[in-house]
Design a protein around this motif. Structure first.
Motif, short mmCIF file in Angstrom:
data_model
loop_
_atom_site.label_atom_id
_atom_site.label_comp_id
_atom_site.label_asym_id
_atom_site.label_seq_id
_atom_site.Cartn_x
_atom_site.Cartn_y
_atom_site.Cartn_z
N ASN A 6 0.85 -1.19 0.00
CA ASN A 6 0.00 0.00 0.00
C ASN A 6 0.88 1.23 0.00
OD1 ASN A 6 0.95 -0.09 2.58
ND2 ASN A 6 -1.00 -0.61 3.52
N GLU A 7 0.28 2.37 0.13
CA GLU A 7 1.05 3.62 0.05
C GLU A 7 2.01 3.77 1.21
OE1 GLU A 7 -1.42 7.02 -0.40
OE2 GLU A 7 -2.51 6.17 -2.10
N PRO A 8 3.20 4.30 0.92
CA PRO A 8 4.17 4.51 2.00
C PRO A 8 3.81 5.75 2.82
CG PRO A 8 5.06 5.30 -0.07
CD PRO A 8 3.74 4.65 -0.39
N PRO A 9 4.34 5.88 4.02
CA PRO A 9 4.14 7.11 4.79
C PRO A 9 4.69 8.32 4.02
CG PRO A 9 5.07 5.39 6.16
CD PRO A 9 5.10 4.89 4.77
N TYR A 10 4.14 9.47 4.32
CA TYR A 10 4.49 10.69 3.57
C TYR A 10 5.98 11.00 3.65
CZ TYR A 10 4.83 15.57 2.26
OH TYR A 10 5.20 16.73 1.68
N ASP A 11 6.60 10.87 4.83
CA ASP A 11 8.01 11.23 4.94
C ASP A 11 8.90 10.27 4.16
OD1 ASP A 11 7.24 9.31 6.77
OD2 ASP A 11 8.76 9.85 8.25
N TYR A 12 8.52 9.00 4.06
CA TYR A 12 9.29 8.05 3.24
C TYR A 12 9.13 8.38 1.76
CZ TYR A 12 10.05 4.99 7.27
OH TYR A 12 10.43 4.46 8.47
N GLU A 13 7.90 8.68 1.38
CA GLU A 13 7.64 9.03 -0.02
C GLU A 13 8.45 10.27 -0.41
OE1 GLU A 13 3.86 10.27 -2.88
OE2 GLU A 13 3.51 9.56 -0.84
N LYS A 14 8.47 11.24 0.47
CA LYS A 14 9.24 12.47 0.21
C LYS A 14 10.73 12.17 0.08
CE LYS A 14 9.92 17.05 2.19
NZ LYS A 14 9.64 17.92 3.32
N GLU A 15 11.26 11.32 0.97
CA GLU A 15 12.68 10.97 0.92
C GLU A 15 13.03 10.23 -0.38
OE1 GLU A 15 16.03 8.57 3.58
OE2 GLU A 15 13.98 8.74 4.32
N ILE A 16 12.16 9.33 -0.81
CA ILE A 16 12.40 8.59 -2.05
C ILE A 16 12.37 9.52 -3.25
CG2 ILE A 16 11.43 6.85 -3.61
CD1 ILE A 16 10.48 5.36 -1.04
N LYS A 17 11.36 10.38 -3.31
CA LYS A 17 11.26 11.31 -4.45
C LYS A 17 12.44 12.28 -4.48
CE LYS A 17 6.34 11.05 -5.26
NZ LYS A 17 5.05 11.76 -5.31
N ASN A 18 12.89 12.75 -3.32
CA ASN A 18 14.05 13.64 -3.28
C ASN A 18 15.31 12.92 -3.74
OD1 ASN A 18 12.66 15.89 -2.40
ND2 ASN A 18 13.08 15.51 -0.24
N TYR A 19 15.46 11.65 -3.34
CA TYR A 19 16.63 10.88 -3.75
C TYR A 19 16.69 10.76 -5.28
CZ TYR A 19 19.71 6.93 -4.59
OH TYR A 19 20.71 6.13 -5.08
N TYR A 20 15.57 10.37 -5.89
CA TYR A 20 15.56 10.22 -7.35
C TYR A 20 15.65 11.56 -8.06
CZ TYR A 20 14.82 5.21 -7.20
OH TYR A 20 14.99 3.87 -7.01
N PHE A 21 15.09 12.60 -7.48
CA PHE A 21 15.18 13.94 -8.08
C PHE A 21 16.62 14.40 -8.17
CE2 PHE A 21 15.09 18.60 -7.84
CZ PHE A 21 14.33 18.87 -8.98
N THR A 22 17.42 14.10 -7.12
CA THR A 22 18.84 14.48 -7.16
C THR A 22 19.60 13.70 -8.22
OG1 THR A 22 19.42 12.90 -5.42
CG2 THR A 22 18.91 15.15 -4.73
N HIS A 23 19.05 12.57 -8.68
CA HIS A 23 19.66 11.77 -9.75
C HIS A 23 18.95 12.01 -11.09
CE1 HIS A 23 21.14 9.71 -6.15
NE2 HIS A 23 22.17 9.37 -6.91
N ASN A 24 18.21 13.10 -11.19
CA ASN A 24 17.49 13.52 -12.40
C ASN A 24 16.55 12.44 -12.92
OD1 ASN A 24 18.72 16.06 -12.47
ND2 ASN A 24 20.51 15.23 -13.50
N ARG A 25 15.85 11.79 -12.03
CA ARG A 25 14.86 10.79 -12.38
C ARG A 25 13.57 11.12 -11.64
NH1 ARG A 25 17.38 5.08 -11.45
NH2 ARG A 25 15.82 4.43 -12.94
N PHE A 26 12.46 10.85 -12.29
CA PHE A 26 11.16 11.19 -11.69
C PHE A 26 10.36 9.91 -11.44
CE2 PHE A 26 12.60 14.91 -13.99
CZ PHE A 26 12.53 15.86 -12.99
N VAL A 27 9.81 9.82 -10.26
CA VAL A 27 9.11 8.63 -9.80
C VAL A 27 7.67 8.63 -10.29
CG1 VAL A 27 8.32 7.43 -7.73
CG2 VAL A 27 10.56 8.51 -7.76
N ASP A 28 7.25 7.48 -10.87
CA ASP A 28 5.85 7.32 -11.28
C ASP A 28 4.99 6.88 -10.10
OD1 ASP A 28 6.51 8.01 -13.90
OD2 ASP A 28 6.90 5.92 -14.46
N SER A 29 5.45 5.85 -9.37
CA SER A 29 4.68 5.37 -8.23
C SER A 29 5.61 4.71 -7.22
CB SER A 29 3.60 4.38 -8.67
OG SER A 29 4.20 3.19 -9.15
N ILE A 30 5.14 4.71 -5.97
CA ILE A 30 5.88 4.09 -4.87
C ILE A 30 4.90 3.18 -4.13
CG2 ILE A 30 7.19 4.47 -2.76
CD1 ILE A 30 7.69 7.35 -3.78
N GLU A 31 5.35 1.95 -3.88
CA GLU A 31 4.51 1.01 -3.15
C GLU A 31 5.32 0.39 -2.02
OE1 GLU A 31 3.38 -1.82 -6.06
OE2 GLU A 31 1.90 -0.51 -6.99
#
Length: 167
Positions: A103-128
């Motif tokens: 199911n959906e991850p907690p907001y702070d985990y989702e934010k950390e994952i998206k920030n990690y990929y953003f710093t590597h110039n990649r954009f996340v479609d979905s997180i489970e």
């Protein structure tokens, strides 16, 4: 604190309470004792207060050390990933529907994952969420990656590495 207790912290706590009890007990015994000689020159109340104050002081010191050890144990426990034995994990996967497992991850985990990929110039479609705590399934442009957030920085795992963790 976390679920894992520390025996040293518990022992320090008991020692602290013992110091308090002994100090107060010695203070009361000395204060109520009838000493030979002039009561005005015995300083009975002052000595009794010193025993009691010493017991309170040592109690506070040992309780403080106990709290520090307990907090350090809590910090240590946060670094450990909670894992089920592989047989229990496989049974859990069989018993639950995919929606209950992932199911959906907690907001702070989702934010950390998206920030990690953003710093590597990649954009996340979905997180489970996956069945293993702190590991998430990330979809990026149709590709699937697994990312672990349990350490100091996120670690990307291949699908093979993730499957090995399930075994």
């Amino acid at each position: 604190m976390t679920s894992k207790e520390n025996l040293i912290a518990d022992a320090l706590k008991w020692i602290g309470w013992a110091w308090l009890a002994i100090g107060l007990l010695l203070g009361m015994i000395h204060f109520t004792a009838e000493l030979p000689g002039d009561p005005a020159k015995n300083h009975q109340g002052l000595i009794a207060f010193a025993y009691a104050a010493g017991g309170v002081m040592w109690c506070a010191i040992f309780l403080g050390f106990s709290e520090v050890v307990g907090l350090l144990q809590g910090i240590y426990n946060q670094g450990e990933r909670k894992r089920m034995p592989s047989s229990a994990l496989k049974q859990k996967v069989k018993e639950k529907t995919p929606y209950e497992i992932v199911n959906e991850p907690p907001y702070d985990y989702e934010k950390e994952i998206k920030n990690y990929y953003f710093t590597h110039n990649r954009f996340v479609d979905s997180i489970e969420r996956t069945v293993i705590e702190d590991i998430f399934k990330v979809k990026i442009k149709g590709e699937v990656e697994y990312i672990e957030l349990g350490g100091f920085k996120p670690v990307v795992l291949s699908e093979e590495a993730y499957n090995k963790l399930l075994e």
